[in-house]
Each structure stands twice: as structure tokens, then as C-alpha cells.
Write a protein that holds these residues in place. Sequence first.
Motif, PDB file in Angstrom:
ATOM      1  N   THR A 133     -18.488  22.994 -13.669  1.00  9.81           N
ATOM      2  CA  THR A 133     -17.998  22.652 -14.843  1.00  9.81           C
ATOM      3  C   THR A 133     -18.397  21.071 -15.097  1.00  9.81           C
ATOM      4  O   THR A 133     -18.136  20.473 -13.984  1.00  9.81           O
ATOM      5  N   PRO A 134     -18.722  20.523 -16.345  1.00 13.95           N
ATOM      6  CA  PRO A 134     -19.402  19.332 -16.535  1.00 13.95           C
ATOM      7  C   PRO A 134     -18.248  18.441 -16.091  1.00 13.95           C
ATOM      8  O   PRO A 134     -18.916  17.118 -15.606  1.00 13.95           O
ATOM      9  N   LEU A 135     -16.967  18.495 -16.233  1.00 15.78           N
ATOM     10  CA  LEU A 135     -15.816  17.433 -15.901  1.00 15.78           C
ATOM     11  C   LEU A 135     -15.376  17.595 -14.604  1.00 15.78           C
ATOM     12  O   LEU A 135     -14.695  16.730 -14.038  1.00 15.78           O
ATOM     13  N   GLY A 136     -15.855  18.662 -13.937  1.00 16.24           N
ATOM     14  CA  GLY A 136     -15.529  18.913 -12.503  1.00 16.24           C
ATOM     15  C   GLY A 136     -14.380  19.623 -12.324  1.00 16.24           C
ATOM     16  O   GLY A 136     -13.418  19.467 -12.973  1.00 16.24           O
ATOM     17  N   ARG A 137     -14.180  20.236 -11.185  1.00 21.65           N
ATOM     18  CA  ARG A 137     -12.779  20.894 -10.617  1.00 21.65           C
ATOM     19  C   ARG A 137     -12.188  20.126  -9.550  1.00 21.65           C
ATOM     20  O   ARG A 137     -13.151  19.788  -8.537  1.00 21.65           O
ATOM     21  N   HIS A 138     -10.994  19.957  -9.608  1.00 14.54           N
ATOM     22  CA  HIS A 138     -10.279  19.122  -8.535  1.00 14.54           C
ATOM     23  C   HIS A 138      -9.969  20.193  -7.385  1.00 14.54           C
ATOM     24  O   HIS A 138      -9.320  21.282  -7.661  1.00 14.54           O
ATOM     25  N   ALA A 139     -10.407  19.855  -6.380  1.00 15.20           N
ATOM     26  CA  ALA A 139      -9.749  20.726  -4.985  1.00 15.20           C
ATOM     27  C   ALA A 139      -9.708  19.823  -3.727  1.00 15.20           C
ATOM     28  O   ALA A 139     -10.224  18.634  -3.803  1.00 15.20           O
ATOM     29  N   ARG A 140      -8.944  20.242  -2.806  1.00 12.92           N
ATOM     30  CA  ARG A 140      -8.824  19.376  -1.806  1.00 12.92           C
ATOM     31  C   ARG A 140      -9.301  20.388  -0.722  1.00 12.92           C
ATOM     32  O   ARG A 140      -9.027  21.559  -0.329  1.00 12.92           O
ATOM     33  N   HIS A 141     -10.142  19.945   0.366  1.00  6.40           N
ATOM     34  CA  HIS A 141     -10.746  20.695   1.438  1.00  6.40           C
ATOM     35  C   HIS A 141     -10.773  20.055   2.858  1.00  6.40           C
ATOM     36  O   HIS A 141     -10.658  18.882   2.851  1.00  6.40           O
ATOM     37  N   VAL A 142     -10.585  20.774   3.856  1.00  6.96           N
ATOM     38  CA  VAL A 142     -10.365  20.439   5.163  1.00  6.96           C
ATOM     39  C   VAL A 142     -11.866  20.532   5.688  1.00  6.96           C
ATOM     40  O   VAL A 142     -12.197  21.750   5.685  1.00  6.96           O
ATOM     41  N   VAL A 143     -12.664  19.481   6.001  1.00  3.57           N
ATOM     42  CA  VAL A 143     -14.005  19.605   6.138  1.00  3.57           C
ATOM     43  C   VAL A 143     -14.238  19.700   7.884  1.00  3.57           C
ATOM     44  O   VAL A 143     -14.019  18.609   8.282  1.00  3.57           O
ATOM     45  N   PRO A 144     -14.649  20.576   8.429  1.00  2.63           N
ATOM     46  CA  PRO A 144     -14.856  20.334   9.848  1.00  2.63           C
ATOM     47  C   PRO A 144     -16.197  19.547  10.068  1.00  2.63           C
ATOM     48  O   PRO A 144     -17.044  19.771   9.481  1.00  2.63           O
ATOM     49  N   THR A 145     -15.731  18.662  11.060  1.00  4.62           N
ATOM     50  CA  THR A 145     -17.093  17.828  11.227  1.00  4.62           C
ATOM     51  C   THR A 145     -17.435  17.952  12.874  1.00  4.62           C
ATOM     52  O   THR A 145     -16.619  17.272  13.720  1.00  4.62           O
ATOM     53  N   ARG A 146     -18.365  18.694  13.037  1.00  5.89           N
ATOM     54  CA  ARG A 146     -18.755  18.692  14.255  1.00  5.89           C
ATOM     55  C   ARG A 146     -19.770  17.442  14.861  1.00  5.89           C
ATOM     56  O   ARG A 146     -20.720  17.374  14.223  1.00  5.89           O
TER      57      ARG A 146
END
Length: 315
Positions: free
Chosen positions: A52-65
Motif C-alpha cells: 500500500t502506498p502509505l504503508g501498513r504498520h506492523a511489529r515483527h520480532v526479527v531473528p538475527t543469526r
Amino acid sequence: MRVLMFGRGVISTIYGHALQAAGHDVEFYVREGRAQQYVDEVVLDLIDARRTPLGRHARHVVPTRLRESFGPGDGFDLVVLSVGHHHLEAASAFLAPRLGDATVLVLGNVWEEPLSAVAPIPASQVVFGFPQAGGGFAEDGILHGAMMRTVILGAAGAAPSSRELAVQDAFRRAGFTISEEKDMRGWLWLHFAADAGMHAQGLRHGGLASMIGDRRAFRDAFLTGRELLPVLEARGVDLRRHRRAMLPHRLPAQTGAVMAWASARFRIAQVSLAAHTDPRAGEPIAVLRDALLEARRLGIPTPRLEATLQDEGVR
């Protein structure tokens, strides 16, 4: 694809998350001792404009190996190198003997001749691009970021090389569209000039975050960047090939008003600016100094840039 993100900074984490979510095997290289300092995941508060042009807001937990070493035998297909332009030389010298056959995607500012900036990495293994994302880590460790739908990638010839095609495919699989720049050298230098204008105003206003909603600050940023256009021409850039990127410099007042309005109204336009609260950080100051030094070397006057650095005590 097996991907190594060089560092665990803002751009590496945002794009590492996107590539990982698309099924790529992603790891993060960090300096010795950093793996113990970092946790094995990052909370990413993201405005994602891929759908979507204005973006969707979400919170993610990103695994960082995380890994603190790697070598030719580790079998990486792609190394994403996103560092301040003044760190490119050292990072490239470190990477070169460890790459094996991996492609290196240089994703960020470049002010030297591009291939010279990343020597001694073999030219045949390098692809240049530019991120359309930004943000910053808060004091609590949460990464607040925004990510646009497009990723800019350079094309070395009339037809993309097999390495360029592989990089394009990796990002398309992650939901991005690709904007191909035939004159990536010129585009990178034009963006660097624009960054110099923005950082000059950030220095005057106490950070880019203070420019949100300020049409005069944006206008002055574009006017400062416009002073550097003769520098680019003297270095052989044909500005006629970059009409879209040139628009803010041709119409600084009008573009400044639009940027100020958008930054005041839309969160996706605020995130990257809001993260830049230290105008004297390493990369902003290096951008300003290097732009000014090149203008002086070529004998091209840049009164706005000169005055800003003098007034703010930058030498």
C-alpha cells in the motif's frame, strides 16, 4: 539464496527481515565481541509500503543469526554491504579475501568512482544499489523503520548480468519492485549531492528530525544540493539522464513545500527523518566534508555549503 548482511544496522536489519521472510537463508556479520552484546532478535516496528502506498504498520520480532567470522568456504551467494561511504574502503578490503564467489550488493552512498570505492573486490562480483528504507534504533532497542516498495539497482550494461538478475530475483521474491538505473554512477553522485544539502540543513536545525514540516528548511536543502550539480558535471555526469532525480533542484520551493507537507502529515515520510537527531554523526559530517573538498578541488564555488560548515564550526 544464502545471504550475509554485513552488520546489524538499520538497513541490514530491515532488508534482512524482508529477505528472510521470503525464504532466503539470512545471517548477519558483526565485529568480534558484538555477538555477545546483541540479543539474537530485534523488535522491528515497521511501516511497510510494499503493498500500500502509505504503508501498513506492523511489529515483527526479527531473528538475527549472528556470526563474527566467515570465509570463502561458507558458501554465501550474496553479501549485502550497507555502510557509511567513508567506511567502504575498509569494509571492502576486509571482505575481498573472504567472499569466495559471492556477489556483493553495495547498498548506500558512494562518492568515489564506484568500483574504486570497493576495490579490491573484483568488479565482476559487484552490484550497486540504493535502499528505499530508513529509520533508527530507540533507546529501548526497538528499531522504528519504514520501507518503500521499490529498490534501486544499477545495471552495468544494456542487459543485466547474471549476478544482477539474481539480486533482482531475490528482492522480487521478497515483494519489492526493481527500479533499474542505467547510469548508476551518476545517480549515486546526484543522491550524494542531495544528501549533502539535507545534512547541511540538519546541521543548522539540530538534526533532520527538526526539519519535519519546515518548507524553508527543505527548500534550502535543495538549493544547497543544487550548488553541487556543476561538480557532478565536471566529473562527467550527464544530468539530462536524471530528470526525475533533478526535480527538487530545479523546483526547490515547490518541492520543499510538498516534502514539508508530506513529512508533517504521513508517518511513512517522517520515520527516516525522525531517526536523525545527531547532525554531527560520522556519516553526515563525512558527506559534508567530502562534498566540499571535491568542490574546492575542482574550483567550483559552493557558498551555501561553505557558509553552513563555517557557521557550524565544521572543518
